[in-house]
Design a protein around this motif. Structure first.
Motif, short mmCIF file in Angstrom:
data_model
loop_
_atom_site.label_atom_id
_atom_site.label_comp_id
_atom_site.label_asym_id
_atom_site.label_seq_id
_atom_site.Cartn_x
_atom_site.Cartn_y
_atom_site.Cartn_z
N LEU A 129 1.68 -10.62 4.77
CA LEU A 129 1.41 -9.80 3.59
C LEU A 129 -0.09 -9.69 3.33
CD1 LEU A 129 4.17 -11.15 1.18
CD2 LEU A 129 4.21 -9.03 2.51
N ILE A 130 -0.79 -10.80 3.48
CA ILE A 130 -2.24 -10.81 3.27
C ILE A 130 -2.93 -9.92 4.31
CG2 ILE A 130 -4.31 -12.27 3.33
CD1 ILE A 130 -2.41 -14.56 2.31
N LEU A 131 -2.55 -10.07 5.58
CA LEU A 131 -3.16 -9.25 6.63
C LEU A 131 -2.86 -7.76 6.45
CD1 LEU A 131 -2.55 -11.51 9.76
CD2 LEU A 131 -4.71 -11.07 8.59
N SER A 132 -1.65 -7.43 6.03
CA SER A 132 -1.30 -6.02 5.78
C SER A 132 -2.17 -5.44 4.68
CB SER A 132 0.17 -5.88 5.39
OG SER A 132 0.99 -6.11 6.48
N ARG A 133 -2.39 -6.20 3.62
CA ARG A 133 -3.22 -5.70 2.52
C ARG A 133 -4.66 -5.49 2.98
NH1 ARG A 133 -5.79 -3.25 -0.35
NH2 ARG A 133 -5.97 -3.37 -2.60
N LEU A 134 -5.16 -6.39 3.81
CA LEU A 134 -6.52 -6.24 4.32
C LEU A 134 -6.62 -5.05 5.28
CD1 LEU A 134 -7.46 -9.98 4.87
CD2 LEU A 134 -8.22 -8.47 3.03
N ARG A 135 -5.59 -4.82 6.09
CA ARG A 135 -5.57 -3.69 7.02
C ARG A 135 -5.52 -2.35 6.28
NH1 ARG A 135 -1.05 -6.30 10.19
NH2 ARG A 135 -2.16 -7.75 11.50
N TRP A 136 -4.80 -2.30 5.17
CA TRP A 136 -4.62 -1.06 4.43
C TRP A 136 -5.96 -0.41 4.11
CZ3 TRP A 136 -6.51 -0.18 -0.51
CH2 TRP A 136 -6.20 1.07 -1.03
N GLU A 137 -6.94 -1.21 3.75
CA GLU A 137 -8.25 -0.69 3.34
C GLU A 137 -8.99 0.03 4.46
OE1 GLU A 137 -10.33 -4.08 1.89
OE2 GLU A 137 -9.07 -4.25 0.12
N LYS A 138 -8.52 -0.07 5.68
CA LYS A 138 -9.25 0.45 6.83
C LYS A 138 -8.54 1.60 7.54
CE LYS A 138 -11.36 -4.05 7.57
NZ LYS A 138 -12.31 -3.86 6.54
N ILE A 139 -7.49 2.17 6.92
CA ILE A 139 -6.72 3.23 7.57
C ILE A 139 -6.88 4.53 6.79
CG2 ILE A 139 -4.41 3.97 8.25
CD1 ILE A 139 -3.72 1.00 8.54
N PHE A 140 -7.24 5.61 7.52
CA PHE A 140 -7.47 6.92 6.91
C PHE A 140 -6.88 8.01 7.80
CE2 PHE A 140 -10.92 4.05 5.86
CZ PHE A 140 -11.02 4.16 4.49
N TYR A 141 -6.39 9.07 7.18
CA TYR A 141 -5.82 10.21 7.91
C TYR A 141 -6.46 11.49 7.40
CZ TYR A 141 -1.96 6.77 8.11
OH TYR A 141 -1.20 5.64 8.25
N GLY A 179 -5.49 11.64 3.58
CA GLY A 179 -4.72 10.62 2.90
C GLY A 179 -4.87 9.27 3.56
N ARG A 180 -4.13 8.34 3.01
CA ARG A 180 -4.06 6.99 3.54
C ARG A 180 -2.75 6.39 3.08
NH1 ARG A 180 -8.89 3.76 0.78
NH2 ARG A 180 -8.33 2.40 2.48
N PRO A 181 -2.33 5.28 3.64
CA PRO A 181 -1.05 4.71 3.22
C PRO A 181 -1.07 4.29 1.75
CG PRO A 181 -1.82 3.69 5.26
CD PRO A 181 -2.94 4.53 4.74
N ALA A 182 0.11 4.34 1.13
CA ALA A 182 0.26 3.81 -0.23
C ALA A 182 0.13 2.28 -0.12
CB ALA A 182 1.60 4.21 -0.81
N PRO A 183 -0.71 1.65 -0.94
CA PRO A 183 -1.01 0.22 -0.73
C PRO A 183 0.19 -0.71 -0.84
CG PRO A 183 -2.07 1.06 -2.72
CD PRO A 183 -1.48 2.23 -2.02
N ARG A 184 1.00 -0.58 -1.87
CA ARG A 184 2.15 -1.50 -2.01
C ARG A 184 3.17 -1.27 -0.91
NH1 ARG A 184 3.21 -0.69 -8.21
NH2 ARG A 184 2.43 1.28 -7.50
N CYS A 185 3.45 -0.03 -0.60
CA CYS A 185 4.40 0.28 0.46
C CYS A 185 3.90 -0.29 1.79
CB CYS A 185 4.61 1.78 0.56
SG CYS A 185 5.65 2.29 1.95
N TYR A 186 2.64 -0.06 2.10
CA TYR A 186 2.08 -0.54 3.36
C TYR A 186 2.11 -2.06 3.44
CZ TYR A 186 -0.95 -0.88 7.41
OH TYR A 186 -1.44 -1.17 8.66
N THR A 187 1.78 -2.72 2.34
CA THR A 187 1.75 -4.18 2.33
C THR A 187 3.14 -4.78 2.47
OG1 THR A 187 -0.23 -4.14 0.95
CG2 THR A 187 1.02 -6.19 0.99
N PHE A 188 4.13 -4.18 1.78
CA PHE A 188 5.47 -4.77 1.75
C PHE A 188 6.49 -4.04 2.62
CE2 PHE A 188 3.54 -6.12 -2.26
CZ PHE A 188 3.71 -7.49 -2.15
#
Length: 165
Positions: A84-96, A20-29
């Motif tokens: 918010l912008i940095l969180s959205r960019l970070r989201w794309e690089k996290i995997f579990y 999995g990976r984080p949910a994008p909106r949750c991770y960003t906000f």
């Protein structure tokens, strides 16, 4: 969900049980209150610097009237909208990935490093709920710092596969 260039260092005979990976909106906000306060400060300081700039041009006031609010504009930007912008960019690089032997966490922000946690060392978890089917899990492993799996959708799928305490 899986990145085609993502290779996991699996042992021979190791089976992937969950990924999995984080949910994008949750991770960003997830830090929405901080972002809201920072955005309000950003706009207030921007207005302050525009007024200061006009006073320097028209009335001949000191340049210090603009420098202080400009520093605050930059700081407020990183606390508010920039976060918010940095969180959205970070989201794309996290995997579990959870296998039958280990938990692998890849955060490609810091290179292509994979943190590996043996399930034999798993102690317990804590949940931080964001909604009915959305939460972050703080997993504790013996001999290492706790790891937080941010903003997981349907976390019970992962929790069922973790060793029982």
């Amino acid at each position: 969900m899986e990145d085609s260039n993502l290779q996991w260092p699996l042992n021979e005979g190791e089976t992937v049980l969950w990924q999995g990976r984080p949910a994008p909106r949750c991770y960003t906000f997830r830090h929405w209150l901080q972002a809201t306060i920072g955005t309000i400060l950003f706009f207030a300081c921007s207005f302050w610097s525009m007024v200061g700039l006009q006073l320097i041009k028209a009335e001949g006031y000191s340049i210090g009237l603009v420098i202080a609010p400009l520093i605050m504009v930059v700081a407020a930007f990183f606390i508010g909208p920039g976060q918010l912008i940095l969180s959205r960019l970070r989201w794309e690089k996290i995997f579990y990935v959870l296998t039958d032997q280990r938990l692998l966490v890849r955060n490609r922000i810091l290179g292509n490093k994979t943190n590996i946690y043996s399930l034999d060392n798993y102690k317990h978890h804590k949940k931080k709920n964001y909604g009915k089917d959305l939460c972050s899990l703080r997993l504790s492993f013996q001999g290492s710092a706790p790891i937080i799996l941010e903003c997981l959708e349907a976390p019970e799928n992962l929790l069922e596969l973790l060793p029982k305490q």
